[in-house]
Write a protein that holds these residues in place. Structure first.
Motif, mmCIF file in Angstrom:
data_model
loop_
_atom_site.group_PDB
_atom_site.id
_atom_site.type_symbol
_atom_site.label_atom_id
_atom_site.label_comp_id
_atom_site.label_asym_id
_atom_site.label_seq_id
_atom_site.Cartn_x
_atom_site.Cartn_y
_atom_site.Cartn_z
ATOM 1 N N ARG A 41 47.109 50.822 29.078
ATOM 2 C CA ARG A 41 46.478 51.126 30.364
ATOM 3 C C ARG A 41 46.778 52.556 30.806
ATOM 4 O O ARG A 41 45.959 53.205 31.460
ATOM 5 C CB ARG A 41 46.937 50.110 31.427
ATOM 6 C CG ARG A 41 46.065 50.095 32.653
ATOM 7 C CD ARG A 41 46.357 48.946 33.595
ATOM 8 N NE ARG A 41 45.773 47.663 33.199
ATOM 9 C CZ ARG A 41 44.473 47.382 33.219
ATOM 10 N NH1 ARG A 41 43.605 48.294 33.603
ATOM 11 N NH2 ARG A 41 44.027 46.198 32.853
ATOM 12 N N MET A 49 40.477 52.737 30.382
ATOM 13 C CA MET A 49 41.270 51.871 31.259
ATOM 14 C C MET A 49 41.805 52.663 32.448
ATOM 15 O O MET A 49 41.854 52.152 33.569
ATOM 16 C CB MET A 49 42.406 51.226 30.466
ATOM 17 C CG MET A 49 41.871 50.201 29.489
ATOM 18 S SD MET A 49 43.142 49.566 28.417
ATOM 19 C CE MET A 49 43.716 48.185 29.340
ATOM 20 N N LYS A 57 40.337 55.085 33.892
ATOM 21 C CA LYS A 57 39.216 55.291 34.801
ATOM 22 C C LYS A 57 38.991 54.093 35.712
ATOM 23 O O LYS A 57 38.651 54.249 36.877
ATOM 24 C CB LYS A 57 37.951 55.572 33.977
ATOM 25 C CG LYS A 57 36.724 55.906 34.783
ATOM 26 C CD LYS A 57 36.707 57.362 35.143
ATOM 27 C CE LYS A 57 35.558 57.739 36.042
ATOM 28 N NZ LYS A 57 35.731 59.083 36.583
ATOM 29 N N ILE A 58 39.151 52.896 35.176
ATOM 30 C CA ILE A 58 38.790 51.712 35.960
ATOM 31 C C ILE A 58 39.990 50.999 36.571
ATOM 32 O O ILE A 58 39.823 50.033 37.313
ATOM 33 C CB ILE A 58 37.955 50.706 35.122
ATOM 34 C CG1 ILE A 58 38.712 50.264 33.872
ATOM 35 C CG2 ILE A 58 36.620 51.301 34.735
ATOM 36 C CD1 ILE A 58 37.970 49.225 33.050
ATOM 37 N N THR A 59 41.200 51.470 36.281
ATOM 38 C CA THR A 59 42.389 50.815 36.824
ATOM 39 C C THR A 59 42.577 51.140 38.303
ATOM 40 O O THR A 59 42.412 52.277 38.725
ATOM 41 C CB THR A 59 43.636 51.255 36.039
ATOM 42 O OG1 THR A 59 43.498 50.819 34.689
ATOM 43 C CG2 THR A 59 44.906 50.639 36.624
ATOM 44 N N TRP A 111 45.099 50.108 41.990
ATOM 45 C CA TRP A 111 46.481 49.733 42.324
ATOM 46 C C TRP A 111 46.704 48.255 42.078
ATOM 47 O O TRP A 111 47.797 47.826 41.737
ATOM 48 C CB TRP A 111 46.802 50.096 43.778
ATOM 49 C CG TRP A 111 46.005 49.290 44.767
ATOM 50 C CD1 TRP A 111 44.775 49.589 45.259
ATOM 51 C CD2 TRP A 111 46.375 48.032 45.337
ATOM 52 N NE1 TRP A 111 44.342 48.593 46.106
ATOM 53 C CE2 TRP A 111 45.317 47.626 46.176
ATOM 54 C CE3 TRP A 111 47.500 47.212 45.234
ATOM 55 C CZ2 TRP A 111 45.328 46.444 46.888
ATOM 56 C CZ3 TRP A 111 47.516 46.018 45.959
ATOM 57 C CH2 TRP A 111 46.442 45.638 46.774
ATOM 58 N N ASP A 156 45.650 46.466 39.654
ATOM 59 C CA ASP A 156 45.989 46.195 38.254
ATOM 60 C C ASP A 156 47.477 46.413 38.002
ATOM 61 O O ASP A 156 48.114 45.647 37.278
ATOM 62 C CB ASP A 156 45.168 47.085 37.325
ATOM 63 C CG ASP A 156 43.686 46.754 37.384
ATOM 64 O OD1 ASP A 156 43.325 45.639 36.984
ATOM 65 O OD2 ASP A 156 42.906 47.593 37.846
ATOM 66 N N LYS A 168 43.260 39.688 41.149
ATOM 67 C CA LYS A 168 42.516 39.320 39.938
ATOM 68 C C LYS A 168 43.286 38.364 39.046
ATOM 69 O O LYS A 168 42.793 37.968 37.997
ATOM 70 C CB LYS A 168 42.053 40.554 39.170
ATOM 71 C CG LYS A 168 43.045 41.660 39.071
ATOM 72 C CD LYS A 168 42.431 42.863 38.372
ATOM 73 C CE LYS A 168 41.392 43.571 39.224
ATOM 74 N NZ LYS A 168 40.862 44.774 38.581
ATOM 75 N N HIS A 191 41.474 35.303 37.830
ATOM 76 C CA HIS A 191 40.644 35.173 36.621
ATOM 77 C C HIS A 191 41.089 33.982 35.778
ATOM 78 O O HIS A 191 40.304 33.451 34.993
ATOM 79 C CB HIS A 191 40.654 36.468 35.795
ATOM 80 C CG HIS A 191 41.846 36.632 34.911
ATOM 81 N ND1 HIS A 191 43.027 37.175 35.329
ATOM 82 C CD2 HIS A 191 42.041 36.314 33.601
ATOM 83 C CE1 HIS A 191 43.904 37.196 34.329
ATOM 84 N NE2 HIS A 191 43.338 36.675 33.271
#
Lengths: 428, 220
Positions: free
Chosen positions: B134, B140, B142-144, B146, B148, B195, B198
């Protein structure tokens, strides 16, 4: 259409959110695997093209409107709002770098149907006035003139006269009570009239009762591509009205990929009722005629032929085996690309990308994926079943200076068709 | 007064009750929040069914597409290591099963502790690899968000403290055991609102994906 504003855009996004969208956003663990499925990422290496990242505006609306934590954040002023700047910035991500090919939806480990959400996010982009000009123009022409390329009935009639004069075949127009109504895409009318000639030849031989419709010949749907249900509905309604006027039992979607998505899958939901006719893709119909022994082919090619699966037809339409059976009717040397069928790579020009000038250079970069896939097969001829894929691939090959013929599958069948002197009676 | 012991008793009593309550109510609320949004009736003539293909995708999405796997093997390998390691340590460790028995009144046979121990190591290594990935992988990064990092930490702490407690690596024992339980409680409290959900919603997502594709005659 009423004036586009940020508020309307956000409301449109709100309206689009349903249980699947909420489940998808709840499930994303930011693993980044979707990037590896997207040709805009793989061919540029730019992480902003990660598919799930393209959905940030929709995700924000979902979080602040439909989750407890998001609502609390909103009250406390801790939420990240959707702004005009955000949507402007995301135009490139939601339009230029997404062909709605749905490959990411196939590989997401938690099962997120990402393209389902991109399609929805575009509704918000249109409502807020953030869709690209090129696609807007195509959509406006589709509504006002009747075709995204501005092709009028008179242009179609001129092409018909040419084809009838050259081939001696009859192209029926407005025949009431015909079994099949054939739709066309503008590109087929203007760039590839051999498609229409092929249909006439095949249908004559197979004894298929068919017609074109003067008020509904255009199958493509710019509303679907730009993300405007209003426009999409108008265009679908035109076809439904034409089909009902002529009382046809079946409507044939042309090779064009997204036209099939538009009429087959979105059409009934757009007009709010089941269609009063069956929609069949031309490849499905040709395969039915093959299975029934109504068409036969001869003089099979021995050169190596490969097939490019249009995303809307294969991955999104379930028409995967039909083109392969048809390919074997025209060549003894058919080779599939390594990743094909439901895992095929897009040509890079679907979902409105090819009519969006902003995306031109990016599209050429993304095409490297298809170029390499084709090269790997060593094929002498590339066959496909979508006029848009075909043009995009031809342009891409030219850009990279590769000489390779690109042919439509239906016309290829027509070229190899066994034609009897006296066509048989319709065996129905 | 024995402070470490009091701490342990508190984590096993009051804190545990609070955490379980928030977890259960929160998860139900979140699932309701999602399902209540519903789906519009689909009027397009189906080419295939929805239910079966949806169920099938729940299973088949656990197997990565080979081409994508080759492009990003670490995500898949670390993911498998962590999930399998966690699952085995969570439900096959005898003291955990004892807790289930005491709470719900039913139990099942556990695995020998050396195997569970190996599973915990597998989970720890998997999580560390995922963390490294990550940090290093541009996509990763770019899309992470806080969240995560938070979720990673909340998942890592129970495994780490559990491992330390089992091996008696921290003294006194009630403190590390108490910390282990407390970290699980932190995880349970955050669970419904992050999340971590999930764990449950993955079944919904995969089903919807498989069902929507199945309707169009495509296996997804």
């Amino acid at each position: 259409m009423s004036e586009a504003t940020l508020e309307r855009g956000i409301n449109a996004l709100k309206e689009q959110i349903d249980a699947p969208v909420a489940a998808f956003f709840s499930s994303c663990v930011s693993c980044g695997m979707c990037a590896e499925a997207c040709l805009f990422y793989t061919e540029t290496g730019d992480p902003k093209y990660t598919p799930i990242y393209k959905l940030e505006p929709l995700r924000r609306v979902w979080e602040s409107e439909y989750t407890l934590v998001g609502k609390i954040k909103k009250v406390l002023g801790l939420n990240k709002p959707v702004t005009d700047e955000l949507l402007q910035e995301w135009q490139e991500l939601l339009y230029d770098s997404c062909t709605l090919c749905a490959r990411c939806s196939m590989i997401c480990p938690v099962g997120n149907d990402i393209v389902y959400m991109v399609r929805k996010a575009r509704e918000g982009m249109v409502a807020s006035g953030n869709s690209p000009e090129g696609v807007q123009g195509a959509a406006t022409r589709a509504v006002t003139i009747g075709s995204p390329m501005g092709v009028k009935l008179s242009a179609l009639e001129a092409q018909i006269r040419h084809i009838e004069a050259d081939s001696g075949l009859k192209i029926p127009m407005d025949v009431e009570g015909a079994d099949y109504l054939a739709l066309l895409s503008s590109m087929e009318i203007m760039n590839f009239p051999e498609y229409l000639e092929g249909l006439a030849k095949i249908f004559k031989q197979a004894g298929v009762s068919w017609t074109l419709c003067s008020t509904a010949f255009e199958a493509t749907n710019s509303g679907i591509q730009i993300g405007s249900s209003d426009i999409a509905r108008t265009l679908v309604q035109r076809i439904v009205d034409g089909a009902e006027r002529l009382k046809v039992k079946n409507v044939i979607s042309p090779e064009c990929g997204h036209a099939y998505t538009a009429i087959r899958w979105e059409g009934p939901n757009l007009i709010g009722r089941r269609l009063p006719f069956r929609v069949i893709h031309i490849l499905e119909l040709l395969d039915e005629l093959r299975a029934a022994g109504r068409i036969k082919t001869k003089d099979l090619e021995t050169d190596c032929y490969t097939f490019h699966d249009p995303c809307s037809i294969a991955r999104k339409g379930g028409i995967i085996e039909e083109p392969r059976r048809l390919m074997n009717m025209v060549t003894t040397n058919f080779v599939d690309m390594k990743e094909h069928g439901k895992m095929a790579w897009c040509c890079g020009g679907g979902g409105g990308v090819s009519s969006n000038e902003d995306a031109d250079s990016l599209r050429i970069k993304a095409f490297k994926r298809k170029r390499d896939q084709i090269a790997e097969t060593g094929a002498d001829v590339l066959v496909t079943a979508c006029a848009n894929c075909r043009l995009v691939i031809e342009e891409g090959l030219e850009e990279y200076r590769i000489e390779l013929p690109v042919v439509g599958l239906s016309e290829l069948i027509a070229d190899h068709l066994v034609v009897d002197e006296e066509p048989p009676e319709t065996p129905e | 007064m024995n402070e470490p012991m009091d701490f342990l008793i508190w984590t096993r009593g009051t804190a545990f009750d609070i955490a379980v309550t928030i977890f259960v109510i929160g998860v139900i609320l979140r699932l309701f929040e999602i399902l209540a949004l519903g789906r519009k009736q689909n009027l397009a003539e189906p080419k295939g069914s929805e239910f079966g293909p949806g169920m099938k995708t729940i299973l088949t999405r656990s197997i990565p597409d080979l081409g994508t796997f080759r492009r990003q093997p670490l995500t898949v390998v670390a993911g498998y290591m962590f999930h399998i390691g966690l699952l085995v340590s969570l439900i096959m460790f005898v003291p955990h099963i004892e807790l289930f028995r005491a709470t719900f009144g039913f139990s099942w046979p556990g695995l020998p502790t050396p195997i569970v121990d190996a599973a915990a190591v597998l989970a720890i290594v998997g999580l560390l690899a995922a963390l490294w990935h990550r940090i290093m992988n541009p996509v990763m990064r770019k899309i992470t968000t806080w969240e995560d990092w938070l979720v990673w930490t909340l998942t890592f702490l129970p495994i780490l403290t559990g491992y330390l407690a089992y091996h008696r690596m921290v003294n006194p024992y009630p403190v590390i055991l108490g910390l282990h339980i407390l970290s699980v409680e932190a995880l349970m409290i955050a669970f419904p609102f992050t999340k971590l959900m999930h764990t449950f919603t993955v079944f919904l997502s995969r089903w919807y994906n498989g069902a929507m594709s199945g309707r169009r005659g495509v296996e997804s």
